[in-house]
Motif scaffolding. Structure first.
Motif, mmCIF file in Angstrom:
data_model
loop_
_atom_site.group_PDB
_atom_site.id
_atom_site.type_symbol
_atom_site.label_atom_id
_atom_site.label_comp_id
_atom_site.label_asym_id
_atom_site.label_seq_id
_atom_site.Cartn_x
_atom_site.Cartn_y
_atom_site.Cartn_z
ATOM 1 N N ASP A 34 38.817 82.169 63.713
ATOM 2 C CA ASP A 34 38.082 83.386 63.405
ATOM 3 C C ASP A 34 37.570 83.417 61.982
ATOM 4 O O ASP A 34 36.679 84.175 61.662
ATOM 5 C CB ASP A 34 38.952 84.621 63.652
ATOM 6 C CG ASP A 34 39.127 84.903 65.132
ATOM 7 O OD1 ASP A 34 38.251 84.522 65.914
ATOM 8 O OD2 ASP A 34 40.145 85.501 65.504
ATOM 9 N N ALA A 35 38.160 82.620 61.096
ATOM 10 C CA ALA A 35 37.724 82.614 59.706
ATOM 11 C C ALA A 35 38.212 81.344 59.031
ATOM 12 O O ALA A 35 39.178 80.725 59.466
ATOM 13 C CB ALA A 35 38.260 83.832 58.966
ATOM 14 N N VAL A 36 37.531 80.995 57.968
ATOM 15 C CA VAL A 36 37.945 79.897 57.106
ATOM 16 C C VAL A 36 38.116 80.497 55.718
ATOM 17 O O VAL A 36 37.232 81.210 55.234
ATOM 18 C CB VAL A 36 36.883 78.774 57.085
ATOM 19 C CG1 VAL A 36 37.278 77.674 56.137
ATOM 20 C CG2 VAL A 36 36.649 78.237 58.488
ATOM 21 N N ALA A 37 39.257 80.240 55.086
ATOM 22 C CA ALA A 37 39.552 80.876 53.797
ATOM 23 C C ALA A 37 39.849 79.829 52.738
ATOM 24 O O ALA A 37 40.241 78.705 53.046
ATOM 25 C CB ALA A 37 40.744 81.819 53.948
ATOM 26 N N GLY A 38 39.663 80.240 51.496
ATOM 27 C CA GLY A 38 39.950 79.357 50.379
ATOM 28 C C GLY A 38 40.085 80.146 49.102
ATOM 29 O O GLY A 38 40.007 81.377 49.093
ATOM 30 N N ILE A 39 40.306 79.424 48.019
ATOM 31 C CA ILE A 39 40.413 80.026 46.692
ATOM 32 C C ILE A 39 39.371 79.369 45.811
ATOM 33 O O ILE A 39 39.162 78.163 45.864
ATOM 34 C CB ILE A 39 41.816 79.824 46.097
ATOM 35 C CG1 ILE A 39 42.865 80.499 46.985
ATOM 36 C CG2 ILE A 39 41.891 80.360 44.686
ATOM 37 C CD1 ILE A 39 44.283 80.248 46.537
ATOM 38 N N SER A 40 38.732 80.169 44.979
ATOM 39 C CA SER A 40 37.728 79.677 44.040
ATOM 40 C C SER A 40 38.004 80.303 42.673
ATOM 41 O O SER A 40 38.921 81.103 42.519
ATOM 42 C CB SER A 40 36.322 80.037 44.538
ATOM 43 O OG SER A 40 35.344 79.467 43.699
ATOM 44 N N VAL A 41 37.202 79.926 41.699
ATOM 45 C CA VAL A 41 37.312 80.481 40.356
ATOM 46 C C VAL A 41 35.974 81.087 39.978
ATOM 47 O O VAL A 41 34.932 80.436 40.095
ATOM 48 C CB VAL A 41 37.720 79.398 39.329
ATOM 49 C CG1 VAL A 41 37.818 79.987 37.936
ATOM 50 C CG2 VAL A 41 39.030 78.752 39.731
ATOM 51 N N ALA A 42 35.993 82.344 39.527
ATOM 52 C CA ALA A 42 34.766 83.029 39.103
ATOM 53 C C ALA A 42 34.315 82.476 37.748
ATOM 54 O O ALA A 42 35.067 81.780 37.062
ATOM 55 C CB ALA A 42 35.014 84.532 39.014
ATOM 56 N N ALA A 43 33.109 82.810 37.357
ATOM 57 C CA ALA A 43 32.558 82.349 36.084
ATOM 58 C C ALA A 43 33.416 82.792 34.902
ATOM 59 O O ALA A 43 33.496 82.095 33.892
ATOM 60 C CB ALA A 43 31.126 82.859 35.924
ATOM 61 N N ASP A 44 34.109 83.936 35.037
ATOM 62 C CA ASP A 44 34.947 84.422 33.938
ATOM 63 C C ASP A 44 36.364 83.839 33.979
ATOM 64 O O ASP A 44 37.215 84.213 33.186
ATOM 65 C CB ASP A 44 35.003 85.952 33.939
ATOM 66 C CG ASP A 44 35.622 86.521 35.213
ATOM 67 O OD1 ASP A 44 36.060 85.748 36.091
ATOM 68 O OD2 ASP A 44 35.669 87.765 35.328
ATOM 69 N N GLY A 45 36.627 82.928 34.910
ATOM 70 C CA GLY A 45 37.921 82.255 34.993
ATOM 71 C C GLY A 45 38.945 82.906 35.891
ATOM 72 O O GLY A 45 40.037 82.390 36.057
ATOM 73 N N HIS A 46 38.626 84.041 36.505
ATOM 74 C CA HIS A 46 39.558 84.722 37.403
ATOM 75 C C HIS A 46 39.517 84.088 38.792
ATOM 76 O O HIS A 46 38.471 83.624 39.249
ATOM 77 C CB HIS A 46 39.220 86.215 37.494
ATOM 78 C CG HIS A 46 39.554 86.948 36.242
ATOM 79 N ND1 HIS A 46 38.645 87.151 35.240
ATOM 80 C CD2 HIS A 46 40.716 87.516 35.827
ATOM 81 C CE1 HIS A 46 39.214 87.820 34.258
ATOM 82 N NE2 HIS A 46 40.472 88.050 34.589
ATOM 83 N N VAL A 53 34.037 84.636 57.628
ATOM 84 C CA VAL A 53 34.473 85.168 58.921
ATOM 85 C C VAL A 53 33.498 84.664 59.979
ATOM 86 O O VAL A 53 32.289 84.833 59.853
ATOM 87 C CB VAL A 53 34.522 86.711 58.891
ATOM 88 C CG1 VAL A 53 34.955 87.257 60.232
ATOM 89 C CG2 VAL A 53 35.450 87.187 57.788
ATOM 90 N N CYS A 54 34.045 84.036 61.001
ATOM 91 C CA CYS A 54 33.214 83.400 62.022
ATOM 92 C C CYS A 54 33.183 84.180 63.334
ATOM 93 O O CYS A 54 32.197 84.154 64.033
ATOM 94 C CB CYS A 54 33.733 81.990 62.313
ATOM 95 S SG CYS A 54 33.919 80.967 60.863
ATOM 96 N N GLY A 55 34.268 84.807 63.677
ATOM 97 C CA GLY A 55 34.363 85.420 65.003
ATOM 98 C C GLY A 55 34.707 86.884 64.943
ATOM 99 O O GLY A 55 33.917 87.702 64.516
ATOM 100 N N PRO A 87 31.528 89.138 60.691
ATOM 101 C CA PRO A 87 31.082 87.773 60.430
ATOM 102 C C PRO A 87 30.204 87.687 59.178
ATOM 103 O O PRO A 87 29.328 88.512 58.955
ATOM 104 C CB PRO A 87 30.288 87.421 61.693
ATOM 105 C CG PRO A 87 30.949 88.234 62.767
ATOM 106 C CD PRO A 87 31.303 89.532 62.081
ATOM 107 N N GLY A 88 30.500 86.701 58.352
ATOM 108 C CA GLY A 88 29.776 86.486 57.102
ATOM 109 C C GLY A 88 30.749 86.115 55.993
ATOM 110 O O GLY A 88 31.939 85.918 56.221
ATOM 111 N N LEU A 89 30.245 86.023 54.760
ATOM 112 C CA LEU A 89 31.042 85.606 53.617
ATOM 113 C C LEU A 89 31.601 86.820 52.871
ATOM 114 O O LEU A 89 30.885 87.781 52.620
ATOM 115 C CB LEU A 89 30.176 84.772 52.663
ATOM 116 C CG LEU A 89 30.880 84.201 51.445
ATOM 117 C CD1 LEU A 89 31.920 83.170 51.856
ATOM 118 C CD2 LEU A 89 29.865 83.587 50.499
ATOM 119 N N ALA A 90 32.879 86.741 52.505
ATOM 120 C CA ALA A 90 33.524 87.801 51.714
ATOM 121 C C ALA A 90 34.274 87.147 50.559
ATOM 122 O O ALA A 90 34.882 86.091 50.720
ATOM 123 C CB ALA A 90 34.494 88.594 52.580
ATOM 124 N N THR A 91 34.216 87.780 49.387
ATOM 125 C CA THR A 91 34.989 87.326 48.228
ATOM 126 C C THR A 91 35.655 88.536 47.594
ATOM 127 O O THR A 91 35.155 89.655 47.709
ATOM 128 C CB THR A 91 34.099 86.626 47.172
ATOM 129 O OG1 THR A 91 33.131 87.548 46.695
ATOM 130 C CG2 THR A 91 33.396 85.408 47.759
#
Length: 113
Positions: A34-46, A53-55, A87-91
């Protein structure tokens, strides 16, 4: 006595049943992704949580880390969306309150291994 037509119909029926049994024996069900998740870093380092979300609707996320016990995971943080994600991208920021998200368990300090 069977007519030639009866035998042909019977053979087709038996063949269809055999194919159906073979398909049922070799197919299986699994939990849909139903979704693929991960961790990223924002431009400010947070740190950011990222989810595509796929389904179905998703209502939150939990971040786990491995522990010394092979059969146990440690919850590092948990967040609930104010509205189910469609469905779509969430951060969302992992280390601070975020619009549309509630930290049900604040992010624990992360250490490098």
């Amino acid at each position: 006595m069977w007519s030639t037509t009866s035998r042909s119909v019977f053979r087709r029926f038996v063949g269809a049943v055999a194919v159906g049994v073979a398909l049922a024996a070799t197919s299986g069900c699994t939990v849909p992704v139903d979704a693929v998740a991960g961790i990223s870093v924002a431009a400010d380092g947070h740190l950011l949580g990222v989810m595509m979300v796929c389904g179905h609707q998703i209502d939150g996320a939990t971040l786990y880390a491995d522990s010394d016990d092979v059969n146990k995971q440690v919850t590092v943080g948990s967040w609930t969306a104010d509205r189910p994600l469609m469905p779509g991208l969430a951060t969302w920021p992992l280390d601070s309150p975020a619009a549309g998200w509630t930290a049900t368990r604040s992010l624990a300090p992360l250490t490098s291994n």
